[in-house]
Motif scaffolding. Structure first.
Motif, PDB file in Angstrom:
ATOM      1  N   GLU A 112      -7.146 -28.997  -6.926  1.00  0.00           N
ATOM      2  CA  GLU A 112      -8.053 -28.398  -7.897  1.00  0.00           C
ATOM      3  C   GLU A 112      -8.063 -29.188  -9.199  1.00  0.00           C
ATOM      4  OE1 GLU A 112     -10.154 -26.070  -7.699  1.00  0.00           O
ATOM      5  OE2 GLU A 112      -9.709 -24.959  -5.883  1.00  0.00           O
ATOM      6  N   SER A 116     -11.207 -31.094 -10.823  1.00  0.00           N
ATOM      7  CA  SER A 116     -11.636 -30.793 -12.191  1.00  0.00           C
ATOM      8  C   SER A 116     -11.701 -32.057 -13.038  1.00  0.00           C
ATOM      9  CB  SER A 116     -10.681 -29.788 -12.840  1.00  0.00           C
ATOM     10  OG  SER A 116     -11.050 -29.543 -14.175  1.00  0.00           O
ATOM     11  N   PRO A 122     -16.354 -26.887  -8.157  1.00  0.00           N
ATOM     12  CA  PRO A 122     -15.458 -26.248  -7.221  1.00  0.00           C
ATOM     13  C   PRO A 122     -16.182 -25.880  -5.939  1.00  0.00           C
ATOM     14  CG  PRO A 122     -15.341 -25.233  -9.413  1.00  0.00           C
ATOM     15  CD  PRO A 122     -16.507 -26.144  -9.393  1.00  0.00           C
ATOM     16  N   PHE A 193     -13.560 -17.501 -16.197  1.00  0.00           N
ATOM     17  CA  PHE A 193     -13.796 -18.374 -15.046  1.00  0.00           C
ATOM     18  C   PHE A 193     -14.937 -19.350 -15.330  1.00  0.00           C
ATOM     19  CE2 PHE A 193     -11.932 -14.839 -12.266  1.00  0.00           C
ATOM     20  CZ  PHE A 193     -10.716 -15.487 -12.165  1.00  0.00           C
ATOM     21  N   MET A 198     -15.785 -22.736 -13.161  1.00  0.00           N
ATOM     22  CA  MET A 198     -15.856 -22.152 -11.818  1.00  0.00           C
ATOM     23  C   MET A 198     -17.118 -21.309 -11.715  1.00  0.00           C
ATOM     24  SD  MET A 198     -11.828 -21.208 -11.548  1.00  0.00           S
ATOM     25  CE  MET A 198     -11.643 -21.214 -13.328  1.00  0.00           C
ATOM     26  N   THR A 236      -6.492 -23.521 -17.486  1.00  0.00           N
ATOM     27  CA  THR A 236      -7.494 -23.839 -16.465  1.00  0.00           C
ATOM     28  C   THR A 236      -6.891 -23.811 -15.066  1.00  0.00           C
ATOM     29  OG1 THR A 236      -8.699 -25.224 -18.044  1.00  0.00           O
ATOM     30  CG2 THR A 236      -9.150 -25.572 -15.702  1.00  0.00           C
ATOM     31  N   HIS A 240      -8.013 -21.358 -11.992  1.00  0.00           N
ATOM     32  CA  HIS A 240      -8.401 -21.883 -10.673  1.00  0.00           C
ATOM     33  C   HIS A 240      -7.629 -21.178  -9.570  1.00  0.00           C
ATOM     34  CE1 HIS A 240     -11.279 -25.153 -11.119  1.00  0.00           C
ATOM     35  NE2 HIS A 240     -10.675 -25.520 -12.245  1.00  0.00           N
ATOM     36  N   GLN A 243      -8.696 -17.518  -9.184  1.00  0.00           N
ATOM     37  CA  GLN A 243     -10.014 -17.382  -8.575  1.00  0.00           C
ATOM     38  C   GLN A 243      -9.899 -17.305  -7.055  1.00  0.00           C
ATOM     39  OE1 GLN A 243     -12.508 -20.840  -8.479  1.00  0.00           O
ATOM     40  NE2 GLN A 243     -14.366 -19.671  -8.919  1.00  0.00           N
ATOM     41  N   ASN A 244      -8.889 -17.964  -6.509  1.00  0.00           N
ATOM     42  CA  ASN A 244      -8.736 -18.035  -5.060  1.00  0.00           C
ATOM     43  C   ASN A 244      -7.849 -16.941  -4.482  1.00  0.00           C
ATOM     44  OD1 ASN A 244      -9.949 -20.814  -3.955  1.00  0.00           O
ATOM     45  ND2 ASN A 244      -9.089 -21.172  -5.996  1.00  0.00           N
TER      46      ASN A 244
END
Length: 444
Positions: A112, A116, A122, A193, A198, A236, A240, A243-244
């Motif tokens: 990731e 970035s 993404p 986000f 993202m 950041t 990331h 988010q997952n």
């Protein structure tokens, strides 16, 4: 019982060096063969305090008060306590729910970060493990799965028109005590986000997704009410990961940074501060008494030396020298020998005006719900500040006292007191010996 006479209280840690930050927490905090770690006995170790194995004034609540009122960094301990509780709760989930939020690996984090840095967008595909778990359900192959299929009750934050900080109150320090609503937390998290680059939303079917959104809005998002001191790259990377997945491993980098700061800076400073048994006016008063005792010893020895009295009389001022130097040494380390004689300490300003309701609120502040509160750690408006400022200096010097319950802390203070006595005796003998060696003045 005392510790070794070579004992030194923890040094004041103002900043953490960049070289030390590269080490692991376990390596940098390894204890020596004596069982001490930077002047902190095992009985007052960070883990023991967090586990509730200490007595006042060294409990986790005292630690929290110190970070809030003295170091102004209570958010670190608040986040750390929440993360410990969250990890324990996540571990108790059934496997059918855990599979929806797979562990975030170091390789994924590096990938990731590389994406970035390269400026690539993404991936819009869900994590493979989550996609497999959702296969055959209504949520499969959806970029923005929502198990309730209902729109947000409030629109997302519009970048350039709304400031995330406005969700928490005015910039002048206004605080609110209500918990962050799910809608508000989701709105702030989405804005965070978006700021991190993202473009797709996380899976809402993952366990504790609402709670994670609240943590983002309180601790991680830019200008959040309890914003952690994170570098832009750390923030950041954490977003990331979050988010997952909602797996605790997604917080690994943030939790490690917070824990390192607590262990290497906040904890030693807390123990050093707790060793002081008197408030600042009392310590300054004790230093004045110590200087007065030394001056009295000097004057007495000068008068006797200039007179025709025998040399033996020059030993009498040893009492003034001894008391003055011992008091000064102890006060220089933040201790009042009078309070120490009773193993007492001055009550802290926020303790002086506390009632049972305040104590209940203190306990509530350590509950899991309080960690999700959108209130800031600002205390300028608390009633005890104005009331304490109105107290005159004499009253502050002789403020109310409380018995020290923690045995390890009393041992440290006993050791410092004994060091003060031995140092005072040696210096007193030296100075009196100098006066005894001088010939008599025979002026009167």
């Amino acid at each position: 019982m005392v510790y070794s006479l070579t004992y030194r209280r923890p040094s004041r840690v103002s900043t953490l060096s960049s070289d030390e930050e590269k080490r692991s927490i376990n390596e940098s905090l390894s204890s020596g063969s004596s069982g001490m770690s930077h002047g902190i006995p095992e009985a007052l170790s960070f883990d023991r305090i967090i586990a509730g194995g200490t007595c006042p004034p060294c409990t986790v609540r005292d630690f929290m008060n110190y970070l809030k009122y003295i170091e102004f960094s209570a958010e670190n301990l608040q986040f750390y306590l929440w993360f410990q509780d969250y990890s324990a709760r996540f571990a108790q989930l059934p496997e059918s729910e855990k599979v929806l939020a797979p562990e975030w690996s170091h390789e994924q984090a590096e990938a990731e970060a590389a994406a970035s840095t390269a400026g690539s967008k993404p991936s819009r595909k869900a994590n493979a493990h989550v996609a497999e778990a959702l296969k055959g359900t209504d949520f499969a192959d959806r970029r923005n799965p929502n198990p309730f299929n209902t729109p947000d009750q409030t629109p997302s934050l519009d970048e350039g028109k709304r400031d995330p900080s406005s969700e928490y109150g005015s910039s002048t320090g206004e605080t609110r005590t209500t918990a962050v609503s799910s809608t508000m937390a989701r709105s702030v998290a989405e804005h965070a986000f978006d700021d991190a680059g993202m473009k797709w939303k996380p899976f809402t079917v993952q366990p504790y997704r609402d709670e994670v959104n609240r943590i983002i809005s309180v601790y991680i998002a830019d200008k959040s009410p309890r914003e952690l001191n994170l570098a832009g790259r750390e923030r950041t990377a954490a977003l990331h990961a979050l988010q997952n997945t909602t797996h605790p491993s997604a917080f690994h980098a943030v939790a490690k940074s917070v824990e390192y700061s607590l262990r290497r800076q906040a904890h030693p400073n807390f123990v050093r501060w707790t060793i002081c048994n008197g408030n600042r006016p009392r310590v300054i008063f004790a230093r004045g008494l110590g200087v007065a005792g030394i001056v009295a010893g000097i004057v007495a020895d000068l008068v006797i030396t200039l007179s025709s009295a025998g040399r033996a009389w020059r030993v009498v001022p040893l009492i003034g020298w001894f008391i003055g130097i011992a008091t000064l040494i102890a006060a220089w380390k933040g201790m009042c020998v009078v309070l120490h004689g009773m193993h007492h300490r001055h009550m802290r300003p926020w303790e002086l005006f506390a009632d049972e309701t305040d104590e209940v609120m203190d306990e509530k502040r350590l509950s899991n719900d309080s960690f999700l509160s959108q209130s800031t750690n600002s205390f300028e408006d608390e009633p005890w500040i104005a009331r304490y400022q109105k107290r005159n200096i004499i009253r502050k010097v002789f403020d109310r006292e409380k018995w020290i319950q923690e045995p390890a802390l009393r041992q440290i203070q006993d050791t410092i007191f004994l060091q003060a006595l031995l140092g005072s005796f040696l210096l007193s003998c030296l100075f009196v010996g100098i006066f005894c060696a001088v010939p008599a003045g025979n002026f009167f």
